[in-house]
Design a protein around this motif. Structure first.
Motif, mmCIF file in Angstrom:
data_model
loop_
_atom_site.group_PDB
_atom_site.id
_atom_site.type_symbol
_atom_site.label_atom_id
_atom_site.label_comp_id
_atom_site.label_asym_id
_atom_site.label_seq_id
_atom_site.Cartn_x
_atom_site.Cartn_y
_atom_site.Cartn_z
ATOM 1 N N PRO A 95 0.942 -1.080 -0.440
ATOM 2 C CA PRO A 95 0.132 0.023 0.162
ATOM 3 C C PRO A 95 1.059 1.129 -0.187
ATOM 4 O O PRO A 95 0.427 2.885 -0.193
ATOM 5 C CB PRO A 95 -1.075 -0.302 0.852
ATOM 6 C CG PRO A 95 0.128 -0.330 2.208
ATOM 7 C CD PRO A 95 1.169 -1.511 1.366
ATOM 8 N N ILE A 96 2.145 1.351 0.494
ATOM 9 C CA ILE A 96 3.273 2.478 -0.404
ATOM 10 C C ILE A 96 3.395 2.852 -1.289
ATOM 11 O O ILE A 96 4.242 1.681 -1.755
ATOM 12 C CB ILE A 96 4.152 2.165 1.139
ATOM 13 C CG1 ILE A 96 3.592 1.719 2.488
ATOM 14 C CG2 ILE A 96 4.569 2.896 1.311
ATOM 15 C CD1 ILE A 96 2.782 3.015 3.272
ATOM 16 N N GLY A 97 3.197 3.178 -2.031
ATOM 17 C CA GLY A 97 3.514 3.861 -3.653
ATOM 18 C C GLY A 97 3.528 5.345 -3.745
ATOM 19 O O GLY A 97 4.014 6.035 -2.933
ATOM 20 N N GLY A 98 3.257 5.711 -5.248
ATOM 21 C CA GLY A 98 3.977 6.664 -5.655
ATOM 22 C C GLY A 98 5.174 7.339 -6.016
ATOM 23 O O GLY A 98 5.879 6.678 -5.226
ATOM 24 N N MET A 99 4.696 8.132 -6.141
ATOM 25 C CA MET A 99 6.028 9.073 -6.523
ATOM 26 C C MET A 99 7.444 9.305 -5.594
ATOM 27 O O MET A 99 8.498 9.454 -6.124
ATOM 28 C CB MET A 99 5.826 10.115 -7.460
ATOM 29 C CG MET A 99 5.250 10.224 -8.691
ATOM 30 S SD MET A 99 5.269 12.041 -9.768
ATOM 31 C CE MET A 99 3.850 11.974 -10.808
ATOM 32 N N GLY A 100 6.472 9.393 -4.545
ATOM 33 C CA GLY A 100 7.539 9.687 -3.456
ATOM 34 C C GLY A 100 8.649 8.772 -3.208
ATOM 35 O O GLY A 100 9.588 8.248 -2.766
ATOM 36 N N VAL A 101 7.853 6.723 -3.241
ATOM 37 C CA VAL A 101 8.425 5.532 -3.372
ATOM 38 C C VAL A 101 9.399 5.897 -4.775
ATOM 39 O O VAL A 101 10.360 5.202 -4.950
ATOM 40 C CB VAL A 101 7.388 4.786 -3.073
ATOM 41 C CG1 VAL A 101 8.237 3.297 -3.101
ATOM 42 C CG2 VAL A 101 6.799 5.123 -1.826
ATOM 43 N N MET A 102 8.263 5.569 -5.554
ATOM 44 C CA MET A 102 9.161 5.469 -7.433
ATOM 45 C C MET A 102 10.089 6.213 -7.264
ATOM 46 O O MET A 102 11.488 6.245 -7.739
ATOM 47 C CB MET A 102 8.519 5.838 -8.069
ATOM 48 C CG MET A 102 6.721 4.754 -8.367
ATOM 49 S SD MET A 102 5.345 5.542 -9.332
ATOM 50 C CE MET A 102 6.838 5.490 -11.093
ATOM 51 N N MET A 103 10.441 7.796 -7.231
ATOM 52 C CA MET A 103 11.553 8.274 -7.862
ATOM 53 C C MET A 103 12.067 9.298 -6.837
ATOM 54 O O MET A 103 13.241 9.087 -6.508
ATOM 55 C CB MET A 103 10.599 9.435 -8.479
ATOM 56 C CG MET A 103 9.405 9.080 -9.965
ATOM 57 S SD MET A 103 9.216 9.764 -11.183
ATOM 58 C CE MET A 103 7.623 9.295 -10.694
#
Length: 402
Positions: A95-103
């Motif tokens: 459930p932890i994702g998005g641009m904060g995690v990806m980039m």
């Protein structure tokens, strides 16, 4: 070969992960998707979704290999793979994702100050803050270094004026990592990397409606936006270097299944779709031999691609992160994703061209929108043409000739 001790440690961790997941993953969420990653924006969290996000966020396993001191799991890559396997076994999602995690997170861990890491990384690791990307501008797309959004030095803060476009999720984001110009006399060396609060006075977003009917992107306007000096990542003029590094992380996630292209590839195989819509002969084969051959080639390409990604992850022996090779993966992943959408439309025939109204199932309407929306896969994260330039220069060693 792995030592017996290493194997024992891995299996010990597997038992730990299995027990923890059994105790914390709500059975009601089995086989569902991340509510935080919907193309049309985040949906309202249910009580079980919130409990799952908070549990894995507190454990740090949403970002398993990030350092523990910043809220990550501190796991080895081998342990992270085991965790992924155990989650897949029970139908659990991260459930932890998005641009904060990806980039942004991986980039800040490399370039940020200790104070910046302490401020921003834990919130990303717990899924508490949404980030968006301020890169492209109306006059700076493929030539990103032509950007004109200007951050004027005002002593203890910058005053930012300008416009960004294609800001993914800008209407839902809390913060933005942006490339801005701090020196108008230099092109690449005049760019800096700045963090901007999306609720700051002077920030305005206008969603852009796409051909698919969704509005995941925005135009973003900055009018006399005050940004504290401590929100500068790296030094002034270092933004182009930091920005390119972030794009490598983005392309790695997009090609590796962490982004929207990966979610499209994860859908129903086209071979199953073809049996459902076209039927089979007495031997269980599609009667259309040409279509059958193209489906086989597509599924072979997809399987080889996913195995290549897995091998690349298994062979990673350092924490140096992604390289220019992510441009190859990005291009191949984009082609396979679009091939799948095209095959799906062909297989469904008229049923795959519905937009609204009776006579179409929800899956058929989604197929139409997915096909249209998927046209952007070869554009965002750097177009295929830009990736070809990166491959030519940074992998093949080809140089520009005047």
């Amino acid at each position: 070969m792995a030592s017996v001790a290493a194997i024992d440690e891995t299996e010990t961790f597997r038992a730990e992960a299995r027990d923890w997941l059994a105790a914390n993953f709500p059975a009601s969420l089995k086989g569902t998707d991340n509510a935080m990653s919907a193309i049309d924006g985040p949906s309202e969290e249910t009580a079980d979704q919130r409990a799952w996000r908070e549990a894995i966020g507190e454990k740090g396993w949403g970002v398993p290999i990030w350092p523990r001191q910043y809220g990550g799991g501190g796991l080895s890559r081998a342990e992270a793979r085991v965790l992924q396997e155990e989650m897949a076994r029970i139908g659990a999602y991260n459930p932890i994702g998005g641009m904060g995690v990806m980039m942004f997170g991986p980039t800040l861990l490399e370039y940020g100050t200790e104070a910046q890491k302490q401020e921003h990384i834990p919130a990303i690791a717990k899924g508490e803050v949404r980030w968006c990307q301020g890169y492209s501008e109306p006059g700076a797309g493929s030539d990103l270094a032509a950007l004109q959004t200007f951050a004027e030095d005002k002593g203890d803060h910058y005053l930012v004026n300008g416009q960004k476009t294609w800001t993914s999720g800008g209407q839902w984001a809390d913060k933005c990592f942006a490339l801005v110009r701090t020196d108008k006399s230099k092109k690449h060396e005049g760019i800096s990397f700045l963090l901007i609060d999306m609720d700051a006075p002077g920030v305005e977003v206008k969603p852009i409606r796409l051909i698919s009917g969704s509005s995941p992107f925005c135009e973003t306007f900055f009018t006399n936006v005050k940004v504290p000096k401590e929100n500068l990542v790296g030094r002034e003029g270092e933004g182009w270097t930091i920005g390119k590094r972030l794009l490598q992380h983005e392309r790695s996630s997009l090609s590796g299944g962490g982004g929207s292209a990966g979610r499209l590839l994860a859908g129903k195989p086209v071979s199953e779709l073809a049996k459902e819509y076209r039927g089979t002969d007495g031997e269980g084969r599609l009667a259309d031999t040409d279509l059958r051959s193209r489906i086989v080639r597509h599924e072979m390409d997809q399987r080889a691609f996913m195995m290549t990604l897995r091998r690349a992850a298994l062979e990673a022996k350092t924490n140096q992160g992604p390289s220019a090779a992510t441009s190859i993966m990005k291009n191949v992943g984009a082609r396979i994703t679009q091939d799948k959408a095209e095959l799906g439309i062909e297989i469904m025939g008229m049923n795959g061209l519905g937009w609204e109204g009776e006579g179409f199932s929800e899956a058929e309407l989604n197929q139409t929108r997915t096909w249209l929306w998927g046209k952007a896969v070869s554009i965002y994260g750097g177009s295929s043409e830009i990736q070809n330039n990166v491959i030519a220069k940074r992998i093949l060693g080809m140089l520009d000739h005047q």
